[in-house]
Design a protein around this motif. Structure first.
Motif, PDB file in Angstrom:
ATOM      1  N   TYR A 247      23.853  18.034 -52.200  1.00 56.93           N
ATOM      2  CA  TYR A 247      23.427  18.245 -50.814  1.00 56.93           C
ATOM      3  C   TYR A 247      22.387  19.353 -50.697  1.00 56.93           C
ATOM      4  O   TYR A 247      21.472  19.275 -49.872  1.00 56.93           O
ATOM      5  N   GLU A 248      22.525  20.379 -51.528  1.00 52.56           N
ATOM      6  CA  GLU A 248      21.523  21.443 -51.527  1.00 52.56           C
ATOM      7  C   GLU A 248      20.170  20.894 -51.954  1.00 52.56           C
ATOM      8  O   GLU A 248      19.125  21.244 -51.375  1.00 52.56           O
ATOM      9  N   TRP A 249      20.172  20.014 -52.959  1.00 43.72           N
ATOM     10  CA  TRP A 249      18.920  19.443 -53.440  1.00 43.72           C
ATOM     11  C   TRP A 249      18.300  18.530 -52.385  1.00 43.72           C
ATOM     12  O   TRP A 249      17.078  18.547 -52.189  1.00 43.72           O
ATOM     13  N   ILE A 250      19.111  17.760 -51.701  1.00 43.78           N
ATOM     14  CA  ILE A 250      18.600  16.896 -50.632  1.00 43.78           C
ATOM     15  C   ILE A 250      17.912  17.742 -49.567  1.00 43.78           C
ATOM     16  O   ILE A 250      16.824  17.408 -49.083  1.00 43.78           O
ATOM     17  N   GLU A 251      18.536  18.861 -49.222  1.00 40.15           N
ATOM     18  CA  GLU A 251      17.966  19.749 -48.207  1.00 40.15           C
ATOM     19  C   GLU A 251      16.682  20.398 -48.716  1.00 40.15           C
ATOM     20  O   GLU A 251      15.679  20.467 -48.003  1.00 40.15           O
ATOM     21  N   MET A 252      16.693  20.873 -49.942  1.00 44.52           N
ATOM     22  CA  MET A 252      15.520  21.510 -50.533  1.00 44.52           C
ATOM     23  C   MET A 252      14.350  20.536 -50.630  1.00 44.52           C
ATOM     24  O   MET A 252      13.187  20.918 -50.451  1.00 44.52           O
ATOM     25  N   SER A 253      14.652  19.276 -50.912  1.00 44.55           N
ATOM     26  CA  SER A 253      13.611  18.267 -51.133  1.00 44.55           C
ATOM     27  C   SER A 253      12.819  17.930 -49.877  1.00 44.55           C
ATOM     28  O   SER A 253      11.765  17.283 -49.964  1.00 44.55           O
ATOM     29  N   LYS A 254      13.317  18.377 -48.734  1.00 45.84           N
ATOM     30  CA  LYS A 254      12.592  18.142 -47.482  1.00 45.84           C
ATOM     31  C   LYS A 254      11.298  18.958 -47.441  1.00 45.84           C
ATOM     32  O   LYS A 254      10.394  18.652 -46.672  1.00 45.84           O
ATOM     33  N   ASP A 255      11.250  19.988 -48.268  1.00 47.37           N
ATOM     34  CA  ASP A 255      10.049  20.821 -48.387  1.00 47.37           C
ATOM     35  C   ASP A 255       9.112  20.170 -49.401  1.00 47.37           C
ATOM     36  O   ASP A 255       9.470  20.013 -50.570  1.00 47.37           O
ATOM     37  N   SER A 256       7.933  19.771 -48.986  1.00 49.44           N
ATOM     38  CA  SER A 256       6.998  19.059 -49.863  1.00 49.44           C
ATOM     39  C   SER A 256       6.533  19.890 -51.054  1.00 49.44           C
ATOM     40  O   SER A 256       6.022  19.349 -52.039  1.00 49.44           O
ATOM     41  N   SER A 257       6.693  21.204 -50.971  1.00 48.18           N
ATOM     42  CA  SER A 257       6.266  22.059 -52.076  1.00 48.18           C
ATOM     43  C   SER A 257       7.317  22.151 -53.182  1.00 48.18           C
ATOM     44  O   SER A 257       7.069  22.709 -54.254  1.00 48.18           O
ATOM     45  N   VAL A 258       8.500  21.599 -52.933  1.00 46.70           N
ATOM     46  CA  VAL A 258       9.595  21.657 -53.904  1.00 46.70           C
ATOM     47  C   VAL A 258       9.481  20.493 -54.884  1.00 46.70           C
ATOM     48  O   VAL A 258       9.210  19.356 -54.498  1.00 46.70           O
ATOM     49  N   ASN A 259       9.673  20.786 -56.173  1.00 49.44           N
ATOM     50  CA  ASN A 259       9.682  19.744 -57.190  1.00 49.44           C
ATOM     51  C   ASN A 259      10.875  19.958 -58.115  1.00 49.44           C
ATOM     52  O   ASN A 259      11.661  20.890 -57.927  1.00 49.44           O
ATOM     53  N   ILE A 260      11.003  19.099 -59.114  1.00 51.88           N
ATOM     54  CA  ILE A 260      12.174  19.114 -59.990  1.00 51.88           C
ATOM     55  C   ILE A 260      12.341  20.446 -60.718  1.00 51.88           C
ATOM     56  O   ILE A 260      13.461  20.812 -61.114  1.00 51.88           O
TER      57      ILE A 260
END
Length: 220
Positions: free
Chosen positions: A173-186
């Motif tokens: 769930y944290e990753w799903i939330e973080m992924s909403k930011d377009s600057s975030v990658n793997i």
């Protein structure tokens, strides 16, 4: 040696339970061992119930679960048999969450990430041999947290599996939330694991009286 200072000393029963957990968690996965292979086949049955288990347990299906290749046994080098047992635990005890994560973990390797969570807590709770090198983000639990964990572990041997399961779900769930930011990658995925493990630590710092109370804190 663990938590041997002041009020955080472990009781004899707590230390005995901790040492028992250490022994269980230090077993390497050996694919030639028929018991280990049967556990891997059981994970297959949980994940791919409509498909026959390959005799050698090698299949491209494993990659859809988030293993690195067709032979998942090579991914258990760090967390060992314990990592496999924890994957089975979350699949059996939290099937809805497990299924949901599998379907939605399209941009990260779920199985590898879950094994990293296993490894983190094995290091965090001092289950490895003393000189084991942790991951860059590895750290040992502070004595107050260790005392609470050992008390709960004495009450219920699945304490660490419940902690692991909650952390894996929280990580997703944290990753799903973080992924909403377009600057975030793997490359930022380790932050999702860090947030999940910190969440568990904060719950343990509240000193739950038993595993039921802990579960009420960490499964939200």
């Amino acid at each position: 040696k663990c938590c041997t200072c002041g009020k955080n000393n472990l009781t004899e029963e707590e230390l005995e339970s901790l040492n028992s957990l250490r022994a269980r968690s230090r077993v390497s996965f050996v694919k030639e061992n028929q018991l280990h292979l049967s556990m891997l086949k059981h994970l297959w049955e949980l994940c791919f119930p409509s498909e026959e288990v390959p005799e050698d347990c090698k299949s491209s299906n494993w990659k859809t679960l988030g293993f690195q290749g067709n032979d998942p046994s090579t991914d258990f080098r760090g967390a060992g048999l314990f990592g496999l047992q924890q994957l089975i635990f979350i699949a059996e005890n939290y099937p809805q969450e497990f299924s949901m994560i599998r379907k939605n973990a399209v941009d990260y390797s779920f199985a590898i990430s879950a094994l990293n969570v296993s490894y983190f807590f094995m290091y965090y709770f001092q289950l490895f041999k003393p000189n084991t090198v942790g991951m860059p983000e590895s750290r040992h639990a502070r004595s107050t947290v260790m005392k609470v964990f050992c008390r709960l572990n004495t009450q219920d041997l699945d304490t660490i599996n419940e902690i692991y399961s909650a952390a894996v779900i929280k990580m997703h769930y944290e990753w799903i939330e973080m992924s909403k930011d377009s600057s975030v990658n793997i490359m930022h995925f380790k932050n999702a694991i860090a947030k999940a493990t910190e969440f568990i630590e904060q719950a343990l710092l509240k000193q739950p009286m038993d595993v039921l109370q802990l579960k009420q804190m960490i499964f939200i």
